[in-house]
Design a protein around this motif. Structure first.
Motif, mmCIF file in Angstrom:
data_model
loop_
_atom_site.group_PDB
_atom_site.id
_atom_site.type_symbol
_atom_site.label_atom_id
_atom_site.label_comp_id
_atom_site.label_asym_id
_atom_site.label_seq_id
_atom_site.Cartn_x
_atom_site.Cartn_y
_atom_site.Cartn_z
ATOM 1 N N VAL A 151 0.847 -1.203 0.000
ATOM 2 C CA VAL A 151 0.000 0.000 0.000
ATOM 3 C C VAL A 151 0.879 1.249 0.000
ATOM 4 N N TYR A 152 1.933 1.251 0.806
ATOM 5 C CA TYR A 152 2.873 2.373 0.860
ATOM 6 C C TYR A 152 3.466 2.642 -0.525
ATOM 7 N N ASP A 153 3.903 1.576 -1.195
ATOM 8 C CA ASP A 153 4.491 1.737 -2.527
ATOM 9 C C ASP A 153 3.456 2.221 -3.540
ATOM 10 N N ALA A 154 2.228 1.707 -3.445
ATOM 11 C CA ALA A 154 1.179 2.122 -4.380
ATOM 12 C C ALA A 154 0.839 3.603 -4.206
ATOM 13 N N ILE A 155 0.789 4.063 -2.970
ATOM 14 C CA ILE A 155 0.513 5.483 -2.718
ATOM 15 C C ILE A 155 1.627 6.346 -3.296
ATOM 16 N N ASN A 156 2.860 5.912 -3.142
ATOM 17 C CA ASN A 156 3.983 6.683 -3.675
ATOM 18 C C ASN A 156 3.991 6.706 -5.199
ATOM 19 N N VAL A 157 3.609 5.612 -5.834
ATOM 20 C CA VAL A 157 3.520 5.585 -7.289
ATOM 21 C C VAL A 157 2.441 6.561 -7.747
ATOM 22 N N GLY A 158 1.300 6.559 -7.051
ATOM 23 C CA GLY A 158 0.232 7.499 -7.382
ATOM 24 C C GLY A 158 0.656 8.939 -7.179
ATOM 25 N N THR A 159 1.424 9.197 -6.143
ATOM 26 C CA THR A 159 1.916 10.546 -5.882
ATOM 27 C C THR A 159 2.843 11.009 -6.998
ATOM 28 N N ARG A 160 3.723 10.127 -7.444
ATOM 29 C CA ARG A 160 4.629 10.496 -8.544
ATOM 30 C C ARG A 160 3.874 10.731 -9.830
ATOM 31 N N ALA A 161 2.847 9.902 -10.089
ATOM 32 C CA ALA A 161 2.138 9.977 -11.363
ATOM 33 C C ALA A 161 1.223 11.190 -11.451
#
Length: 103
Positions: A37-47
């Protein structure tokens, strides 16, 4: 003996040794899901962020060494392997029993 080992919690030393070593101690399914979940949130933040230049690099959540299948290649026998070798039937998945209501 197998029944006792199968009942061990996911963060026990025995389960950690079976998964690949000491770094797996405390690494339960819940922790794996939270790291994803942490990684998915960070990917969304970058995108979706509005960056003036390149988006910042956000490191992935630290995981034990060999978390992407390398531990499975070098692991020893699992409990299921031992049960199969002894001709014991596989256990059904654990279904929690309903707790009695207390007032």
């Amino acid at each position: 003996m197998l029944d006792l080992v199968e009942a061990l919690p996911g963060d026990s030393a025995t389960v950690a040794a079976m998964r690949g070593g000491r770094e797996w101690r405390g690494w339960t399914k819940q922790v794996e899901l939270l790291a994803d979940v942490y990684d998915a949130i960070n990917v969304g933040t970058r995108a979706t962020g509005r960056w003036r230049r390149k988006p910042p690099k956000i490191p992935a959540y630290p995981r034990p060494k060999g978390a992407k299948g390398a531990a499975a290649k070098r692991r020893g026998q699992s409990i299921a392997d031992v049960r199969r070798a002894l001709g014991m039937p596989q256990l059904p998945p654990h279904i929690p029993q309903p707790q009695p209501k207390t007032q």
